[in-house]
Scaffold this motif. Structure first.
Motif, PDB file in Angstrom:
ATOM      1  N   VAL A  76      42.127  50.186  53.239  1.00 14.88           N
ATOM      2  CA  VAL A  76      40.758  49.696  53.098  1.00 14.88           C
ATOM      3  C   VAL A  76      40.453  49.671  51.608  1.00 14.88           C
ATOM      4  CG1 VAL A  76      38.321  50.062  53.604  1.00 14.88           C
ATOM      5  CG2 VAL A  76      40.053  50.663  55.309  1.00 14.88           C
ATOM      6  N   VAL A  77      40.143  48.497  51.095  1.00 14.40           N
ATOM      7  CA  VAL A  77      39.901  48.355  49.669  1.00 14.40           C
ATOM      8  C   VAL A  77      38.428  48.012  49.427  1.00 14.40           C
ATOM      9  CG1 VAL A  77      40.677  45.949  49.692  1.00 14.40           C
ATOM     10  CG2 VAL A  77      40.665  47.198  47.535  1.00 14.40           C
ATOM     11  N   TYR A  78      37.883  48.588  48.365  1.00 12.33           N
ATOM     12  CA  TYR A  78      36.490  48.309  48.012  1.00 12.33           C
ATOM     13  C   TYR A  78      36.380  48.261  46.501  1.00 12.33           C
ATOM     14  CZ  TYR A  78      35.708  53.196  46.569  1.00 12.33           C
ATOM     15  OH  TYR A  78      35.758  54.404  45.917  1.00 12.33           O
ATOM     16  N   ASP A  79      35.218  47.827  46.020  1.00 10.03           N
ATOM     17  CA  ASP A  79      34.931  47.934  44.595  1.00 10.03           C
ATOM     18  C   ASP A  79      33.518  48.472  44.411  1.00 10.03           C
ATOM     19  OD1 ASP A  79      33.178  45.627  44.733  1.00 10.03           O
ATOM     20  OD2 ASP A  79      34.944  44.355  44.573  1.00 10.03           O
ATOM     21  N   GLN A  80      33.134  48.679  43.174  1.00  9.98           N
ATOM     22  CA  GLN A  80      31.878  49.360  42.880  1.00  9.98           C
ATOM     23  C   GLN A  80      30.687  48.420  42.774  1.00  9.98           C
ATOM     24  OE1 GLN A  80      32.837  51.608  39.329  1.00  9.98           O
ATOM     25  NE2 GLN A  80      34.764  52.269  40.258  1.00  9.98           N
ATOM     26  N   GLY A  81      30.926  47.144  42.951  1.00 14.49           N
ATOM     27  CA  GLY A  81      29.830  46.191  42.847  1.00 14.49           C
ATOM     28  C   GLY A  81      30.164  44.925  43.602  1.00 14.49           C
ATOM     29  N   GLY A  82      29.761  43.775  43.057  1.00 14.92           N
ATOM     30  CA  GLY A  82      29.966  42.523  43.761  1.00 14.92           C
ATOM     31  C   GLY A  82      30.825  41.538  43.015  1.00 14.92           C
ATOM     32  N   ALA A  83      31.849  42.024  42.301  1.00 10.28           N
ATOM     33  CA  ALA A  83      32.628  41.139  41.440  1.00 10.28           C
ATOM     34  C   ALA A  83      33.959  40.703  42.044  1.00 10.28           C
ATOM     35  CB  ALA A  83      32.877  41.811  40.090  1.00 10.28           C
ATOM     36  N   TYR A  84      34.211  41.008  43.298  1.00 14.87           N
ATOM     37  CA  TYR A  84      35.373  40.521  44.035  1.00 14.87           C
ATOM     38  C   TYR A  84      36.705  41.130  43.594  1.00 14.87           C
ATOM     39  CZ  TYR A  84      31.989  37.443  46.056  1.00 14.87           C
ATOM     40  OH  TYR A  84      30.882  36.975  46.725  1.00 14.87           O
ATOM     41  N   TRP A  85      36.657  42.336  43.047  1.00 11.34           N
ATOM     42  CA  TRP A  85      37.912  43.041  42.765  1.00 11.34           C
ATOM     43  C   TRP A  85      38.585  43.458  44.073  1.00 11.34           C
ATOM     44  CZ3 TRP A  85      38.715  41.837  38.062  1.00 11.34           C
ATOM     45  CH2 TRP A  85      37.646  41.761  37.150  1.00 11.34           C
ATOM     46  N   ALA A  86      37.790  43.818  45.061  1.00 16.47           N
ATOM     47  CA  ALA A  86      38.363  44.235  46.344  1.00 16.47           C
ATOM     48  C   ALA A  86      39.099  43.074  47.006  1.00 16.47           C
ATOM     49  CB  ALA A  86      37.275  44.771  47.268  1.00 16.47           C
ATOM     50  N   THR A  87      38.519  41.881  46.989  1.00 16.57           N
ATOM     51  CA  THR A  87      39.204  40.758  47.612  1.00 16.57           C
ATOM     52  C   THR A  87      40.424  40.354  46.803  1.00 16.57           C
ATOM     53  OG1 THR A  87      37.722  39.152  46.534  1.00 16.57           O
ATOM     54  CG2 THR A  87      37.150  39.875  48.768  1.00 16.57           C
ATOM     55  N   ARG A  88      40.396  40.590  45.495  1.00 10.53           N
ATOM     56  CA  ARG A  88      41.597  40.316  44.694  1.00 10.53           C
ATOM     57  C   ARG A  88      42.758  41.186  45.172  1.00 10.53           C
ATOM     58  NH1 ARG A  88      44.501  36.959  41.034  1.00 10.53           N
ATOM     59  NH2 ARG A  88      46.104  38.288  40.138  1.00 10.53           N
ATOM     60  N   VAL A 108      38.772  44.820  53.800  1.00 17.04           N
ATOM     61  CA  VAL A 108      37.826  45.006  52.705  1.00 17.04           C
ATOM     62  C   VAL A 108      36.548  45.640  53.248  1.00 17.04           C
ATOM     63  CG1 VAL A 108      36.368  43.813  51.005  1.00 17.04           C
ATOM     64  CG2 VAL A 108      38.742  43.093  51.355  1.00 17.04           C
ATOM     65  N   LEU A 109      36.039  46.627  52.534  1.00 14.08           N
ATOM     66  CA  LEU A 109      34.759  47.242  52.893  1.00 14.08           C
ATOM     67  C   LEU A 109      33.635  46.292  52.498  1.00 14.08           C
ATOM     68  CD1 LEU A 109      33.055  49.628  53.877  1.00 14.08           C
ATOM     69  CD2 LEU A 109      33.167  50.550  51.545  1.00 14.08           C
ATOM     70  N   ASP A 110      32.939  45.767  53.475  1.00 11.87           N
ATOM     71  CA  ASP A 110      31.877  44.796  53.220  1.00 11.87           C
ATOM     72  C   ASP A 110      30.743  45.452  52.433  1.00 11.87           C
ATOM     73  OD1 ASP A 110      30.527  42.395  53.325  1.00 11.87           O
ATOM     74  OD2 ASP A 110      29.818  42.650  55.381  1.00 11.87           O
ATOM     75  N   GLY A 111      30.439  44.872  51.275  1.00 11.07           N
ATOM     76  CA  GLY A 111      29.366  45.403  50.439  1.00 11.07           C
ATOM     77  C   GLY A 111      29.810  46.473  49.464  1.00 11.07           C
ATOM     78  N   GLY A 112      31.058  46.929  49.587  1.00 11.89           N
ATOM     79  CA  GLY A 112      31.613  47.873  48.628  1.00 11.89           C
ATOM     80  C   GLY A 112      30.884  49.203  48.566  1.00 11.89           C
ATOM     81  N   LEU A 113      31.008  49.868  47.410  1.00 11.54           N
ATOM     82  CA  LEU A 113      30.400  51.182  47.239  1.00 11.54           C
ATOM     83  C   LEU A 113      28.876  51.159  47.400  1.00 11.54           C
ATOM     84  CD1 LEU A 113      31.104  54.144  46.632  1.00 11.54           C
ATOM     85  CD2 LEU A 113      30.748  53.633  44.197  1.00 11.54           C
TER      86      LEU A 113
END
Length: 292
Positions: free
Chosen positions: A99-111, A126-131
């Protein structure tokens, strides 16, 4: 975990499974240049991961171990061996669910989602909405950095999920290839010059990545709504090849992931995107709106 997870999961889905032995949670955050934050260039998200992350989450350095050190672009996909070694060191391999996430909305998780699939690994979501969504749901964060349990990463690359500058240039006049610029409309039209030369690759359409998310929550809009918009844009036509691009190959993966949710899992990403394309003065760019 034995079943392949859905393409996106909610904070509750993840919270209910934290601590399962085969679950690998990954923070894939990077930071873009930001004069307001004192950043003159792209930076790893490690220093913002350390004080606050989902319990048990590990950090994936997209600028370091998961990037080509010899490339002129900061996030270029490395060779398979380098990626496999870095993924295995994080515990990503046979039997793992990521499960991958990022700290905001910049699409690092989808990368990172896209990169794992490109390398032949499918048990990733991917964790929807991230952290921010995790915290909004009231779940705890921690500063405890866990030790990974290494695995052997196996997988066979899928060359169809990536495009080089040369391949994109060869496809500009191909009626069966749909090039999708996911930047905002001003960048697409060439009203601003963000990448050294303004405009977009000839023939490409514009589907801004910002259209994917609810601005109030940062989570994906209902997939049925997105599917209709994708269909209207011609992106679900099985007789075409879809290639997404952005500034540096990051936001393009956001649209690729949303298209996968809509049933189109074969979308390719132009890894160098506008950063690579605009560097070569012999490669054409056009300005203005797409022809109707």
């Amino acid at each position: 975990m034995t079943q392949t997870p859905p393409t996106v999961v909610t904070p509750q889905w993840l919270h209910d499974r934290l601590g399962e032995p085969d679950l690998v949670v990954v923070d894939a955050t990077n930071h873009l240049p930001s004069p307001a934050d004192g950043r003159s260039g792209p930076e790893s998200g490690l220093e913002t991961y350390r004080p606050e992350h989902i319990p048990g989450a590990l950090f994936a350095d997209l600028l370091g171990d998961f990037a080509d050190p010899d490339s002129d672009e900061p996030w270029t996909a490395p060779d398979h061996e380098r990626f496999a070694a870095a993924a295995g060191a994080l515990g990503i391999g046979e039997g793992a669910t990521v499960v991958v996430y990022d700290q905001g909305g910049a699409y690092w998780a989808t990368r990172f989602w896209w990169h794992l699939r490109y390398e032949g690994f499918d048990d990733v979501t991917v964790l929807d909405g991230g952290l921010p969504a995790w915290k909004a749901a009231g779940y705890e964060v921690t500063d405890v950095v866990p030790e990974p349990t290494p695995r052997t990463f196996t997988g066979t690359r899928r060359p169809g999920l990536i495009r080089s500058t040369e391949e994109v240039a060869a496809a500009v006049d191909d009626e069966k290839t749909v090039l999708v610029n996911v930047l905002d409309e001003a960048n697409y039209r060439g009203d601003v010059d963000t990448y050294g030369r303004p405009g977009h690759i000839p023939g490409s359409i514009n589907f801004p990545v910002a259209r994917l998310r609810d601005p109030a929550t940062g989570t994906l809009r209902p997939i049925e709504e997105l599917r209709r918009e994708f269909r209207d844009a011609g992106l679900l036509d099985e007789d075409t090849t879809v290639v997404t691009y952005c500034g540096g190959g990051i936001a393009a993966t956001g649209v690729a992931q949303a298209l996968a949710l809509a049933g189109r899992e074969d979308v390719a990403v132009y890894d160098g995107s506008m950063t690579a394309w605009s560097r070569d003065p012999d490669l054409p760019l056009v300005t203005g709106d797409a022809p109707r």
